[in-house]
Write an enzyme that holds these catalytic residues in place. Structure first.
Site, short mmCIF file in Angstrom:
data_model
loop_
_atom_site.label_atom_id
_atom_site.label_comp_id
_atom_site.label_asym_id
_atom_site.label_seq_id
_atom_site.Cartn_x
_atom_site.Cartn_y
_atom_site.Cartn_z
N ASP A 1 0.83 -1.21 0.00
CA ASP A 1 0.00 0.00 0.00
C ASP A 1 0.85 1.25 0.00
O ASP A 1 2.01 1.25 0.44
CB ASP A 1 -0.87 0.05 1.25
CG ASP A 1 -2.05 -0.90 1.23
OD1 ASP A 1 -2.12 -1.76 0.32
OD2 ASP A 1 -2.91 -0.79 2.13
N HIS B 1 3.88 -2.12 3.04
CA HIS B 1 3.87 -0.79 2.44
C HIS B 1 5.16 -0.58 1.67
O HIS B 1 6.24 -0.73 2.25
CB HIS B 1 3.73 0.29 3.53
CG HIS B 1 2.43 0.20 4.26
ND1 HIS B 1 2.24 -0.68 5.31
CD2 HIS B 1 1.27 0.87 4.09
CE1 HIS B 1 1.00 -0.55 5.75
NE2 HIS B 1 0.38 0.37 5.03
#
Length: 184
Positions: free
Chosen positions: A24, A165
């Site tokens: 993400d 991430h």
């Protein structure tokens, strides 16, 4: 660069234990190294991208798609979607999807709500599936490299969706070892 990328291969997950690795908040300055680690191991992932970051790094969006990874929508600038009105939700998702489609050449058919914060109204406005996760590595929370790597290798099971991430330095550092551990 001769390979088309692992994302173009179809793996029979009914015969082989599969899991999903997702990233993400990118793309960003660390995404290229993450893509290198995935390519070196013949592994595909899904990248839930922020529109504002995709606009800053269009070549990385193109590379993610060219190497066979899936591109997903993570909104334009990471708001809490239930706090927005319907028009704002629609704009966050539509603007991001349009840019990601243009840059990647892929349909952008799923979104990941920032913070996992979603309700029925957001789903109705989005008109597409929200993809959550089953394993949150909390790679943003300050774990040391060894702890993050050990958890991320040991926690997933077949069918898990792992959240990382591609803007976190610790993730970029430990991902090669994580992938090796998961592939073992």
């Amino acid at each position: 660069a001769g390979s088309r990328g692992a994302g173009f291969e179809r793996v029979p997950c009914d015969l082989v234990p599969c899991m999903a690795m997702t990233f993400d908040d990118g793309p960003g300055g660390l995404t290229g190294g993450i893509l290198d680690a995935l390519r070196e191991r013949g592994t595909a992932a899904t990248f839930y991208m922020l529109g504002q970051n995709a606009a800053r790094h269009p070549d990385l969006v193109r590379r993610v798609a060219a190497e066979g990874h899936q591109v997903g929508n993570h909104t334009w600038n990471h708001p809490r979607l239930p706090m927005l009105d319907d028009a704002e939700i629609g704009e966050q998702l539509a603007d991001t999807a349009a840019l990601l489609r243009q840059l990647s050449g892929q349909p952008v058919s799923t979104f990941r709500p920032p913070y996992g914060d979603v309700d029925q109204r957001v789903l109705r406005v989005a008109g597409q599936p929200a993809v959550m996760w089953s394993i949150d590595t909390r790679d943003w929370a300050g774990a040391d490299d060894a702890t993050l790597a050990q958890y991320t290798v040991s926690a997933p099971r077949p069918g898990s969706i792992v959240l990382m991430h591609d803007i976190q330095a610790v993730t970029a550092r430990v991902l090669p070892g994580i992938l090796d551990g998961l592939l073992d």
